[in-house]
Write a protein that holds these residues in place. Structure first.
Motif, PDB file in Angstrom:
ATOM      1  N   UNK A   1       0.821  -1.207   0.000  1.00  0.00           N
ATOM      2  CA  UNK A   1       0.000   0.000   0.000  1.00  0.00           C
ATOM      3  C   UNK A   1       0.854   1.257   0.000  1.00  0.00           C
ATOM      4  N   UNK A   2       1.954   1.240   0.738  1.00  0.00           N
ATOM      5  CA  UNK A   2       2.820   2.419   0.810  1.00  0.00           C
ATOM      6  C   UNK A   2       3.374   2.780  -0.569  1.00  0.00           C
ATOM      7  N   UNK A   3       3.804   1.767  -1.316  1.00  0.00           N
ATOM      8  CA  UNK A   3       4.341   2.016  -2.661  1.00  0.00           C
ATOM      9  C   UNK A   3       3.260   2.589  -3.575  1.00  0.00           C
ATOM     10  N   UNK A   4       2.052   2.028  -3.488  1.00  0.00           N
ATOM     11  CA  UNK A   4       0.986   2.467  -4.376  1.00  0.00           C
ATOM     12  C   UNK A   4       0.505   3.872  -4.040  1.00  0.00           C
ATOM     13  N   UNK A   5       0.418   4.203  -2.752  1.00  0.00           N
ATOM     14  CA  UNK A   5       0.009   5.556  -2.376  1.00  0.00           C
ATOM     15  C   UNK A   5       1.068   6.581  -2.780  1.00  0.00           C
TER      16      UNK A   5
ATOM     17  N   UNK B   1       2.987   6.292  -5.401  1.00  0.00           N
ATOM     18  CA  UNK B   1       2.807   6.448  -6.845  1.00  0.00           C
ATOM     19  C   UNK B   1       1.586   7.309  -7.137  1.00  0.00           C
ATOM     20  N   UNK B   2       0.515   7.131  -6.360  1.00  0.00           N
ATOM     21  CA  UNK B   2      -0.685   7.941  -6.550  1.00  0.00           C
ATOM     22  C   UNK B   2      -0.392   9.424  -6.325  1.00  0.00           C
ATOM     23  N   UNK B   3       0.323   9.745  -5.248  1.00  0.00           N
ATOM     24  CA  UNK B   3       0.646  11.137  -4.964  1.00  0.00           C
ATOM     25  C   UNK B   3       1.543  11.735  -6.041  1.00  0.00           C
ATOM     26  N   UNK B   4       2.463  10.929  -6.561  1.00  0.00           N
ATOM     27  CA  UNK B   4       3.352  11.404  -7.607  1.00  0.00           C
ATOM     28  C   UNK B   4       2.550  11.770  -8.853  1.00  0.00           C
ATOM     29  N   UNK B   5       1.626  10.897  -9.256  1.00  0.00           N
ATOM     30  CA  UNK B   5       0.820  11.169 -10.450  1.00  0.00           C
ATOM     31  C   UNK B   5      -0.130  12.333 -10.237  1.00  0.00           C
TER      32      UNK B   5
ATOM     33  N   UNK C   1      -4.108   1.871  -5.524  1.00  0.00           N
ATOM     34  CA  UNK C   1      -3.880   2.197  -4.113  1.00  0.00           C
ATOM     35  C   UNK C   1      -5.141   1.965  -3.284  1.00  0.00           C
ATOM     36  N   UNK C   2      -6.294   2.364  -3.835  1.00  0.00           N
ATOM     37  CA  UNK C   2      -7.557   2.189  -3.113  1.00  0.00           C
ATOM     38  C   UNK C   2      -7.893   0.713  -2.945  1.00  0.00           C
TER      39      UNK C   2
ATOM     40  N   UNK D   1       2.192   9.400   4.559  1.00  0.00           N
ATOM     41  CA  UNK D   1       1.770  10.425   3.601  1.00  0.00           C
ATOM     42  C   UNK D   1       2.068  11.819   4.145  1.00  0.00           C
ATOM     43  N   UNK D   2       1.808  12.009   5.450  1.00  0.00           N
ATOM     44  CA  UNK D   2       2.082  13.312   6.067  1.00  0.00           C
ATOM     45  C   UNK D   2       3.575  13.593   6.132  1.00  0.00           C
ATOM     46  N   UNK D   3       4.374  12.569   6.440  1.00  0.00           N
ATOM     47  CA  UNK D   3       5.827  12.755   6.512  1.00  0.00           C
ATOM     48  C   UNK D   3       6.391  13.122   5.146  1.00  0.00           C
TER      49      UNK D   3
END
Length: 415
Positions: free
Chosen positions: A216-220, A222-226, A271-272, A343-345
């Protein structure tokens, strides 16, 4: 025109909400330091923070105690039916105590949520102010190297993620740890043999959470990057809309935006999916544990087995099964908060990267003085006939004539 045409080049790991600096998007470089620095913004009102933590601890303890109060209530019901006694008199004291515990838990939960919301809002407000003040000190080279959308994202998505972590994570982690430790202690106290079954399930729970959280960490990320690339592209295109229209570039940017938007959609769906699958899996594992525990515990009740000198009654079994359901909740909550915290960090590191950037260096000042027609300094601006710069080498008269020859300038090498 070259300055405007630059906007149509493909972004290099673009900026925007949730996006990192151009050139890469990685895991937190200093997790512990960033967390401490991030939560230091909550310390502006330490008394409220301490009060909020006390309320969190009280709510966790009271909630565990309220669950245990079901034991005498169930036993009273059993005794009343077996002995033919009136049910209400035997239940009333325990029911009133249970009601009081739940009311106290609700009050503590409300207070800690309200206090943390206030502290998070004030802390994030100060964080945004510090970031904005820092931007005023940075040189133009910094803004040339970062897209406007990338910088704006620090005030929106990144700051919002930090605020959510401030508001929820610290209290949720404390509550989850206390609830987990307290629940485990009560399980051991009630029946240490049944607890072995629960431990096996907790180990399976832990393995599942670890594997899914890692994915999940990797996918989130990637989501934030996109998401950052989408917002940075929109920012640049809106800013350069006149040039887009002038060069009839509408179809090209629509195609490029569609690619970025679809990449964000795909990353968000992945990610979801992974983030949502953890709860059904854990619920099934806990369901199996519940069934096995109920069967084994029922045998203990039938045989009148005692643990720690206390008989394992039907009330003990009911409370134990209730704790069995509760023991996995703190693990799930911690796993969810870890995702929020990471995500916050990531957002906080991007904010602090801007705040730690080297400010523009003031190389000194030039003093302007009044001079007469001969170029000599005079004391009164009203009687002067001209102006001059006062340097170490003397006075340099100001003249309305500027020459620019062989100028070559860049912020970024080769650009």
């Amino acid at each position: 025109m070259a300055q405007q045409e630059r906007k149509f080049q493909k972004p290099n790991n673009g900026g925007g909400p949730g996006a990192g600096p151009r050139g890469g998007y990685g895991k937190p470089k200093n997790l512990r330091g960033t967390i401490l620095r991030m939560f230091s913004y909550l310390a502006s009102r330490p008394l409220l923070l301490v009060l909020a933590v006390v309320c969190v601890i009280a709510a966790a303890v009271l909630n565990i105690a309220a669950s245990y109060m079901m034991r005498p209530i169930i036993n009273s019901i059993e005794s009343a039916f077996l002995d033919g006694q009136a049910l209400l008199p035997s239940l009333l004291p325990s029911c009133l105590q249970l009601l009081g515990l739940y009311l106290a838990t609700a009050v503590c939960t409300y207070l800690q949520a309200n206090l943390m919301a206030q502290l998070a809002q004030k802390g994030c407000n100060k964080l945004r102010k510090d970031l904005f003040d820092k931007l005023q000190e940075l040189p133009l080279s910094f803004f040339d190297q970062h897209a406007h959308g990338e910088l704006m994202s620090r005030f929106t998505n990144d700051a919002d993620n930090v605020q959510m972590a401030m508001e929820q994570t610290i209290t949720m982690l404390i509550s989850s740890v206390l609830t987990f430790v307290g629940t485990v202690a009560m399980l051991i106290y009630l029946n240490y043999i049944l607890f072995i079954i629960t431990v096996v399930v907790l180990v399976v729970d832990y393995i599942i959470v670890q594997k899914i959280s890692k994915k999940s960490k990797k996918l989130y990320r990637k989501q934030q990057k996109n998401l950052g690339q989408v917002n940075a592209y929109v920012e640049e295109m809106v800013e350069g809309i006149k040039v887009v229209k002038a060069f009839n570039y509408e179809e090209e940017i629509k195609e490029e935006f569609t690619e970025k938007n679809q990449a964000y959609r795909d990353a968000a769906m992945d990610a979801t999916y992974v983030g949502m699958i953890i709860m059904p899996v854990l619920n099934q594992v806990m369901g199996i544990c519940y069934a096995v525990t109920a069967v084994v515990g029922g045998l203990f009740v039938i045989n009148g087995t005692a643990f720690g000198g206390v008989a394992f009654t039907i009330g003990s079994l009911g409370v134990y099964l209730n704790y069995t359901k509760q023991v996995a909740m703190p693990i799930n909550q911690v796993s969810q908060q870890i995702v929020t915290l990471l995500s916050a960090v990531a957002g906080a590191e991007r904010i602090f990267a801007v705040m730690d950037a080297e400010p523009e260096v003031d190389n000194g000042t030039i003093t302007m003085v009044p001079v007469d027609e001969n170029g000599n300094e005079v004391s009164d601006w009203l009687t002067c006939s001209g102006e001059a710069w006062k340097t170490e080498n003397g006075l340099v008269p100001l003249k309305g004539h500027v020459q620019v020859q062989d100028i070559c300038f860049h912020y970024v090498e080769g650009k």
